[in-house]
Scaffold this active site. Structure first.
Site, PDB file in Angstrom:
ATOM      1  N   PRO A   1      11.178  -1.349   3.756  1.00 22.52           N
ATOM      2  CA  PRO A   1      10.778  -2.590   3.080  1.00 22.52           C
ATOM      3  C   PRO A   1       9.563  -2.403   2.171  1.00 22.52           C
ATOM      4  O   PRO A   1       9.309  -3.217   1.302  1.00 22.52           O
ATOM      5  CB  PRO A   1      10.462  -3.546   4.242  1.00 22.52           C
ATOM      6  CG  PRO A   1      10.255  -2.701   5.431  1.00 22.52           C
ATOM      7  CD  PRO A   1      11.061  -1.462   5.223  1.00 22.52           C
TER       8      PRO A   1
ATOM      9  N   GLN B   1      11.735  -2.361  11.856  1.00 26.24           N
ATOM     10  CA  GLN B   1      11.216  -1.030  12.206  1.00 26.24           C
ATOM     11  C   GLN B   1      11.087  -0.900  13.725  1.00 26.24           C
ATOM     12  O   GLN B   1      11.200  -1.896  14.449  1.00 26.24           O
ATOM     13  CB  GLN B   1       9.838  -0.825  11.556  1.00 26.24           C
ATOM     14  CG  GLN B   1       8.888  -1.980  11.772  1.00 26.24           C
ATOM     15  CD  GLN B   1       7.989  -2.277  10.575  1.00 26.24           C
ATOM     16  OE1 GLN B   1       7.710  -1.415   9.730  1.00 26.24           O
ATOM     17  NE2 GLN B   1       7.503  -3.501  10.497  1.00 26.24           N
TER      18      GLN B   1
ATOM     19  N   ASP C   1      -1.748  -3.775   1.869  1.00 23.52           N
ATOM     20  CA  ASP C   1      -1.985  -3.038   3.111  1.00 23.52           C
ATOM     21  C   ASP C   1      -0.619  -2.704   3.709  1.00 23.52           C
ATOM     22  O   ASP C   1      -0.212  -3.258   4.738  1.00 23.52           O
ATOM     23  CB  ASP C   1      -2.812  -3.915   4.057  1.00 23.52           C
ATOM     24  CG  ASP C   1      -3.157  -3.196   5.339  1.00 23.52           C
ATOM     25  OD1 ASP C   1      -3.753  -3.847   6.225  1.00 23.52           O
ATOM     26  OD2 ASP C   1      -2.831  -1.999   5.475  1.00 23.52           O
TER      27      ASP C   1
HETATM   28  N1  SAM Z   1      -2.808   0.671   7.490  1.00 19.55           N
HETATM   29  C1  SAM Z   1      -1.406   0.989   7.532  1.00 19.55           C
HETATM   30  C2  SAM Z   1      -1.065   2.107   6.592  1.00 19.55           C
HETATM   31  O1  SAM Z   1      -1.913   2.458   5.760  1.00 19.55           O
HETATM   32  O2  SAM Z   1       0.057   2.627   6.723  1.00 19.55           O
HETATM   33  C3  SAM Z   1      -0.609  -0.261   7.242  1.00 19.55           C
HETATM   34  C4  SAM Z   1      -0.687  -1.202   8.391  1.00 19.55           C
HETATM   35  S1  SAM Z   1       0.215  -2.657   8.319  1.00 19.55           S
HETATM   36  C5  SAM Z   1       0.790  -2.659   9.950  1.00 19.55           C
HETATM   37  C6  SAM Z   1       1.617  -2.316   7.306  1.00 19.55           C
HETATM   38  C7  SAM Z   1       2.534  -3.524   7.293  1.00 19.55           C
HETATM   39  O3  SAM Z   1       3.251  -3.648   6.062  1.00 19.55           O
HETATM   40  C8  SAM Z   1       3.631  -3.491   8.385  1.00 19.55           C
HETATM   41  O4  SAM Z   1       3.330  -4.459   9.361  1.00 19.55           O
HETATM   42  C9  SAM Z   1       4.931  -3.789   7.641  1.00 19.55           C
HETATM   43  O5  SAM Z   1       5.796  -4.629   8.367  1.00 19.55           O
HETATM   44  C10 SAM Z   1       4.392  -4.450   6.380  1.00 19.55           C
HETATM   45  N2  SAM Z   1       5.315  -4.447   5.235  1.00 19.55           N
HETATM   46  C11 SAM Z   1       6.079  -3.421   4.785  1.00 19.55           C
HETATM   47  N3  SAM Z   1       6.803  -3.808   3.711  1.00 19.55           N
HETATM   48  C12 SAM Z   1       6.483  -5.118   3.470  1.00 19.55           C
HETATM   49  C13 SAM Z   1       6.881  -6.071   2.496  1.00 19.55           C
HETATM   50  N4  SAM Z   1       7.789  -5.763   1.535  1.00 19.55           N
HETATM   51  N5  SAM Z   1       6.339  -7.323   2.539  1.00 19.55           N
HETATM   52  C14 SAM Z   1       5.430  -7.642   3.507  1.00 19.55           C
HETATM   53  N6  SAM Z   1       5.008  -6.778   4.472  1.00 19.55           N
HETATM   54  C15 SAM Z   1       5.534  -5.527   4.441  1.00 19.55           C
END
Ligand code: SAM
Length: 280
Positions: free
Chosen positions: A162, A31, A155
């Site tokens: 992804p 991203q 989260d």
């Molecule tokens: N609080 C935020 C929201 O509600 O949108 C989310 C914050 S956190 C930064 C979201 C994280 O999910 C990102 O760092 C992203 O890289 C991660 N993420 C997305 N898809 C994922 C997957 N399949 N496995 C692990 N992490 C993932």
């Protein structure tokens, strides 16, 4: 010359925040990651141009994703966080004396590194001896791991890229199978005020009801998120968030938190009619 960050929430509305300084902007394998500093909300982390967190209001989200499930489960010792690479949810989970181990699975290591560099207060949980951080895909992990957990917290970003598979029956069923007998799964489930997201609330709730005997939606306020009103969906195998609130442990822990408290714990589950209708 003024610089403003604008996130469009729909074609016709959004949020705009005056920028003091752009601290980082890079394209990771997953991203677009940016860190900006602002007058009003402190530093913000953006992923693909969307607000992930701001220094000013991140506590509203991280405390409310973590503490309601942790004070519903009778004795949460092992917790799994999927996503959450900024570390905010992890910081809240490790505050619980009864928690012995927290595993965090984040697909994008650059999010973890950027949080440690620019948000040391939010990333403080990474240095906890209870924390085990794995860089990987949460969808794969839940399919392959032999570990079991008392609580699983999702989260994630919105269901695109992804994160898309993190909002599926398959994924939730895999999580259910990893939960111990009094296990709880809680996911961030978007906002009721934006049509496409409101649909997700209903869909997630329906999937949860096909898997868990006890399903509840609860709310928090996050000014920098679309509409400012956010939901979480909690699926529980045995314990109900209101009937089984762990009052003794809550009183004994005596945590000083900025958003969550005993009244907020129960009030968060009281739904306005238009939201209750989404999950009827
Ligand atoms: N609080 C935020 C929201 O509600 O949108 C989310 C914050 S956190 C930064 C979201 C994280 O999910 C990102 O760092 C992203 O890289 C991660 N993420 C997305 N898809 C994922 C997957 N399949 N496995 C692990 N992490 C993932």
């Amino acid at each position: 010359m003024e610089l403003w960050y604008t996130e469009k929430h729909t074609l016709h509305s959004g949020i705009t925040i005056k920028v003091k300084e752009t601290l980082k902007t890079t394209t990771t394998p997953y991203q677009q990651l940016s860190i900006i500093d602002t007058q009003e909300f402190g530093k913000l982390m953006l992923l693909d141009g969307l607000v992930m967190l701001s220094e000013k209001d991140e506590f509203c989200y991280h405390e409310m994703l973590a503490h309601p499930p942790l004070y519903t489960h009778p004795l949460p010792e092992k917790v799994l966080i999927i996503g959450g690479g900024d570390g905010g949810t992890l910081r809240e989970v490790v505050k619980h004396p009864c928690v012995k181990e927290v595993v965090l699975i984040e697909i994008d290591e650059e999010v973890i590194n950027a949080s440690k560099q620019f948000f040391p207060n939010i990333a403080s949980g990474f240095s906890s001896p209870k924390a085990k951080v794995i860089v990987g895909d949460g969808i794969q992990y839940v399919k392959e791991t032999k570990e079991t957990y008392d609580i699983i917290l999702i989260d994630s970003t919105d269901p695109v890229g992804p994160a898309e598979g993190l909002f599926s029956m398959d994924f939730y069923t895999s999580c259910y199978n990893l939960l111990n007998q009094e296990g709880i799964l809680t996911v961030q489930s978007e906002t009721p005020f934006i049509k496409s997201y409101a649909k997700i609330i209903g869909e997630v709730n329906k999937l949860f009801r096909n898997i868990f005997p006890i399903v509840n939606l609860y709310l928090t306020n996050i000014p920098t998120y679309p509409s400012g009103l956010w939901t979480f969906t909690m699926g529980s195998k045995v314990n109900h968030p209101i009937k089984n609130f762990q009052n003794n442990r809550f009183q004994a822990d005596n945590m000083h938190l900025n958003y969550y408290n005993k009244s907020i714990h129960s009030a968060a589950f009281c739904l306005p009619n238009f939201i209750a209708d989404l999950v009827k």
